[in-house]
Design a protein around this motif. Structure first.
Motif, PDB file in Angstrom:
ATOM      1  N   GLY A  37      -2.969  12.051   8.990  1.00 48.29           N
ATOM      2  CA  GLY A  37      -4.371  12.343   8.933  1.00 48.29           C
ATOM      3  C   GLY A  37      -5.382  11.383   8.799  1.00 48.29           C
ATOM      4  N   PRO A  38      -6.748  11.419   9.055  1.00 49.07           N
ATOM      5  CA  PRO A  38      -7.535  10.202   9.158  1.00 49.07           C
ATOM      6  C   PRO A  38      -7.699   9.605   7.755  1.00 49.07           C
ATOM      7  CG  PRO A  38      -8.669  12.428   9.398  1.00 49.07           C
ATOM      8  CD  PRO A  38      -7.323  12.656   9.312  1.00 49.07           C
ATOM      9  N   SER A  39      -7.636  10.170   6.574  1.00 47.82           N
ATOM     10  CA  SER A  39      -7.845   9.446   5.563  1.00 47.82           C
ATOM     11  C   SER A  39      -6.862   8.623   5.139  1.00 47.82           C
ATOM     12  CB  SER A  39      -7.948  10.592   4.248  1.00 47.82           C
ATOM     13  OG  SER A  39      -6.944  11.450   4.102  1.00 47.82           O
ATOM     14  N   GLY A  40      -5.507   8.754   5.372  1.00 47.49           N
ATOM     15  CA  GLY A  40      -4.522   7.756   5.197  1.00 47.49           C
ATOM     16  C   GLY A  40      -4.170   6.873   6.328  1.00 47.49           C
ATOM     17  N   LEU A  41      -4.303   7.354   7.517  1.00 47.39           N
ATOM     18  CA  LEU A  41      -4.321   6.495   8.587  1.00 47.39           C
ATOM     19  C   LEU A  41      -4.945   5.216   8.688  1.00 47.39           C
ATOM     20  CD1 LEU A  41      -2.544   5.999  11.185  1.00 47.39           C
ATOM     21  CD2 LEU A  41      -4.270   7.507  12.385  1.00 47.39           C
ATOM     22  N   ALA A  42      -6.371   5.338   8.148  1.00 45.76           N
ATOM     23  CA  ALA A  42      -7.278   4.222   8.160  1.00 45.76           C
ATOM     24  C   ALA A  42      -6.703   3.152   7.317  1.00 45.76           C
ATOM     25  CB  ALA A  42      -8.554   4.475   7.594  1.00 45.76           C
ATOM     26  N   PHE A  43      -5.884   3.459   6.268  1.00 44.28           N
ATOM     27  CA  PHE A  43      -5.464   2.371   5.077  1.00 44.28           C
ATOM     28  C   PHE A  43      -4.211   1.791   5.991  1.00 44.28           C
ATOM     29  CE2 PHE A  43      -7.988   4.968   2.337  1.00 44.28           C
ATOM     30  CZ  PHE A  43      -8.673   4.008   1.733  1.00 44.28           C
ATOM     31  N   ILE A  44      -3.381   2.881   6.449  1.00 41.48           N
ATOM     32  CA  ILE A  44      -2.297   2.305   7.207  1.00 41.48           C
ATOM     33  C   ILE A  44      -2.562   1.194   8.164  1.00 41.48           C
ATOM     34  CG2 ILE A  44      -0.175   2.693   8.638  1.00 41.48           C
ATOM     35  CD1 ILE A  44       0.270   3.615   5.610  1.00 41.48           C
ATOM     36  N   LYS A  45      -3.473   1.529   9.099  1.00 43.00           N
ATOM     37  CA  LYS A  45      -3.846   0.747  10.283  1.00 43.00           C
ATOM     38  C   LYS A  45      -4.372  -0.644   9.686  1.00 43.00           C
ATOM     39  CE  LYS A  45      -2.536   3.136  13.851  1.00 43.00           C
ATOM     40  NZ  LYS A  45      -1.307   2.644  14.173  1.00 43.00           N
ATOM     41  N   ALA A  46      -5.055  -0.623   8.359  1.00 40.32           N
ATOM     42  CA  ALA A  46      -5.700  -1.843   7.731  1.00 40.32           C
ATOM     43  C   ALA A  46      -4.724  -2.803   7.455  1.00 40.32           C
ATOM     44  CB  ALA A  46      -6.718  -1.397   6.848  1.00 40.32           C
TER      45      ALA A  46
ATOM     46  N   LEU B   2       0.857  -1.242   0.122  1.00 39.54           N
ATOM     47  CA  LEU B   2      -0.093  -0.063  -0.027  1.00 39.54           C
ATOM     48  C   LEU B   2       1.118   1.342  -0.061  1.00 39.54           C
ATOM     49  CD1 LEU B   2      -2.841   1.438   0.279  1.00 39.54           C
ATOM     50  CD2 LEU B   2      -2.301   1.403   2.699  1.00 39.54           C
ATOM     51  N   LEU B   3       0.507   2.130  -0.912  1.00 34.92           N
ATOM     52  CA  LEU B   3       1.090   3.411  -0.861  1.00 34.92           C
ATOM     53  C   LEU B   3       0.361   4.318  -0.617  1.00 34.92           C
ATOM     54  CD1 LEU B   3       3.634   5.087  -1.701  1.00 34.92           C
ATOM     55  CD2 LEU B   3       2.972   4.989  -4.314  1.00 34.92           C
ATOM     56  N   VAL B   4       0.696   5.372   0.185  1.00 37.79           N
ATOM     57  CA  VAL B   4      -0.245   6.610   0.548  1.00 37.79           C
ATOM     58  C   VAL B   4       0.529   7.787   0.714  1.00 37.79           C
ATOM     59  CG1 VAL B   4      -1.877   5.292   2.136  1.00 37.79           C
ATOM     60  CG2 VAL B   4       0.087   6.153   3.197  1.00 37.79           C
ATOM     61  N   THR B   5      -0.147   8.795   0.501  1.00 33.79           N
ATOM     62  CA  THR B   5       0.634  10.262   0.139  1.00 33.79           C
ATOM     63  C   THR B   5       0.786  10.989   1.638  1.00 33.79           C
ATOM     64  OG1 THR B   5      -1.511  11.292  -0.022  1.00 33.79           O
ATOM     65  CG2 THR B   5      -0.252  10.567  -1.982  1.00 33.79           C
ATOM     66  N   HIS B   6      -0.040  10.463   2.693  1.00 37.00           N
ATOM     67  CA  HIS B   6       0.096  10.974   4.100  1.00 37.00           C
ATOM     68  C   HIS B   6      -0.385  10.059   5.033  1.00 37.00           C
ATOM     69  CE1 HIS B   6      -3.703  12.270   3.033  1.00 37.00           C
ATOM     70  NE2 HIS B   6      -4.217  12.247   4.328  1.00 37.00           N
ATOM     71  N   ASP B   7       0.075  10.014   6.255  1.00 35.37           N
ATOM     72  CA  ASP B   7      -0.880   9.006   7.200  1.00 35.37           C
ATOM     73  C   ASP B   7      -1.041   9.596   8.679  1.00 35.37           C
ATOM     74  OD1 ASP B   7       1.676   8.893   8.729  1.00 35.37           O
ATOM     75  OD2 ASP B   7       1.957   6.714   8.357  1.00 35.37           O
TER      76      ASP B   7
ATOM     77  N   GLY C  66       5.576  17.363   1.687  1.00 34.70           N
ATOM     78  CA  GLY C  66       6.247  18.745   2.364  1.00 34.70           C
ATOM     79  C   GLY C  66       7.392  18.767   2.854  1.00 34.70           C
ATOM     80  N   SER C  67       7.864  19.545   3.644  1.00 36.35           N
ATOM     81  CA  SER C  67       9.047  19.432   4.481  1.00 36.35           C
ATOM     82  C   SER C  67       8.742  19.295   5.883  1.00 36.35           C
ATOM     83  CB  SER C  67       9.656  20.921   4.037  1.00 36.35           C
ATOM     84  OG  SER C  67      10.917  20.921   4.864  1.00 36.35           O
ATOM     85  N   PRO C  68       9.316  18.276   6.537  1.00 40.02           N
ATOM     86  CA  PRO C  68       9.083  18.065   7.871  1.00 40.02           C
ATOM     87  C   PRO C  68       9.553  19.080   8.918  1.00 40.02           C
ATOM     88  CG  PRO C  68      10.623  16.502   7.057  1.00 40.02           C
ATOM     89  CD  PRO C  68      10.045  17.280   5.784  1.00 40.02           C
ATOM     90  N   SER C  69       9.152  19.091  10.050  1.00 37.71           N
ATOM     91  CA  SER C  69       9.889  19.904  11.078  1.00 37.71           C
ATOM     92  C   SER C  69      10.286  18.776  12.046  1.00 37.71           C
ATOM     93  CB  SER C  69       8.625  20.612  11.945  1.00 37.71           C
ATOM     94  OG  SER C  69       8.053  19.528  12.469  1.00 37.71           O
ATOM     95  N   TYR C  70      11.067  19.721  13.128  1.00 38.71           N
ATOM     96  CA  TYR C  70      11.699  18.756  13.844  1.00 38.71           C
ATOM     97  C   TYR C  70      10.760  17.619  14.852  1.00 38.71           C
ATOM     98  CZ  TYR C  70      15.548  21.763  13.359  1.00 38.71           C
ATOM     99  OH  TYR C  70      16.473  22.505  12.745  1.00 38.71           O
ATOM    100  N   ILE C  71       9.655  17.845  14.677  1.00 34.83           N
ATOM    101  CA  ILE C  71       8.679  16.924  15.182  1.00 34.83           C
ATOM    102  C   ILE C  71       8.099  16.399  13.917  1.00 34.83           C
ATOM    103  CG2 ILE C  71       6.434  16.888  16.752  1.00 34.83           C
ATOM    104  CD1 ILE C  71       7.086  19.600  17.654  1.00 34.83           C
ATOM    105  N   HIS C  72       8.596  14.955  13.818  1.00 30.20           N
ATOM    106  CA  HIS C  72       8.255  14.402  12.372  1.00 30.20           C
ATOM    107  C   HIS C  72       7.749  12.962  12.816  1.00 30.20           C
ATOM    108  CE1 HIS C  72       8.051  13.644   8.186  1.00 30.20           C
ATOM    109  NE2 HIS C  72       8.567  12.463   8.474  1.00 30.20           N
ATOM    110  N   PHE C  73       6.430  12.568  12.580  1.00 33.08           N
ATOM    111  CA  PHE C  73       6.117  11.408  12.862  1.00 33.08           C
ATOM    112  C   PHE C  73       5.367  11.000  11.850  1.00 33.08           C
ATOM    113  CE2 PHE C  73       2.783  14.218  14.304  1.00 33.08           C
ATOM    114  CZ  PHE C  73       1.640  13.658  13.886  1.00 33.08           C
ATOM    115  N   PHE C  74       5.397   9.510  11.465  1.00 29.47           N
ATOM    116  CA  PHE C  74       4.413   8.679  10.580  1.00 29.47           C
ATOM    117  C   PHE C  74       4.142   7.392  11.161  1.00 29.47           C
ATOM    118  CE2 PHE C  74       8.738   8.745   9.437  1.00 29.47           C
ATOM    119  CZ  PHE C  74       9.060   7.192   9.016  1.00 29.47           C
ATOM    120  N   GLN C  75       3.010   7.039  10.630  1.00 27.59           N
ATOM    121  CA  GLN C  75       2.515   5.620  11.231  1.00 27.59           C
ATOM    122  C   GLN C  75       3.206   4.387  10.321  1.00 27.59           C
ATOM    123  OE1 GLN C  75       1.096   5.420  14.363  1.00 27.59           O
ATOM    124  NE2 GLN C  75       1.262   7.617  14.505  1.00 27.59           N
ATOM    125  N   ALA C  76       3.089   4.572   9.327  1.00 29.73           N
ATOM    126  CA  ALA C  76       3.729   3.652   8.294  1.00 29.73           C
ATOM    127  C   ALA C  76       4.877   2.851   8.924  1.00 29.73           C
ATOM    128  CB  ALA C  76       3.847   4.109   6.807  1.00 29.73           C
TER     129      ALA C  76
END
Length: 186
Positions: free
Chosen positions: A8-17, A1-6, A31-41
């Motif tokens: 947010g709720p629209s991408g996160l649901a697919f990642i969790k599944a 699965l490839l998502v453009t962001h996770d 975009g350009s991440p800040s010092y607070i950078h997180f992703f669920q994938a």
């Protein structure tokens, strides 16, 4: 699965599944991440080694979760600015506006306040404004004239050319804001 962001709720649901099913998944850096950078994938595809160093060093992201791919645009920007004169002969204030087309009312209020403030000081010789491609702010020149300001709206310049021609750049929360920082613009 490839998502453009996770985040947010629209991408996160697919990642969790996909995580529940044990399927591989990847999120693209948006975009350009800040010092607070997180992703669920499990992994994130990022732009070049400069971005990887930034994420590992400053945001403390595990380097094994990052895949370097695509075009290393930020390194290209650095290379561009290293080979160009960054001073304009005429003092130029550049403004990078952000948004995706749904924030024109917010942007209009921002520019109303900004133009009011600029009219109270020695106005720069030149003001360039670059809006987001999906914004419809064609009336900004008319608004600026109400404050005796002359602006050039969306000059036909690439982002790096726009920043090179400015002495000072004002931005909002935007990926594009990293480009004047790479050019060492105040």
């Amino acid at each position: 699965l490839l998502v453009t962001h996770d985040p947010g709720p629209s991408g996160l649901a697919f990642i969790k599944a996909t995580q529940e099913k044990g399927l591989p998944h990847l999120v693209l850096l948006h975009g350009s991440p800040s010092y607070i950078h997180f992703f669920q994938a499990d992994t994130q595809l990022i732009w070049g080694s400069l971005m990887k160093r930034r994420l590992v060093t400053h945001a403390k992201v595990d380097p094994h979760r990052l895949i370097t791919g695509g075009h290393p645009i930020y390194q290209d920007y650095l290379d561009y600015f290293r080979t160009r004169s960054l001073a304009s002969s005429v003092f130029t204030l550049g403004i990078l506006a952000t948004g995706d087309g749904n924030y024109e009312w917010h942007q209009a209020l921002y520019f109303l306040d900004l133009f009011r403030a600029l009219s109270l000081i020695n106005t720069p010789s030149r003001v360039l404004i670059r809006t987001h491609g999906m914004q419809n702010l064609a009336s900004l020149s008319d608004l600026a004239r109400q404050f005796n300001l002359q602006v050039t709206l969306n000059p036909p310049l690439r982002l790096e050319e726009f920043n090179s021609g400015c002495n000072v750049v004002i931005t909002q929360n935007s990926t594009a804001a990293l480009v004047p920082l790479l050019a060492a613009k105040p």
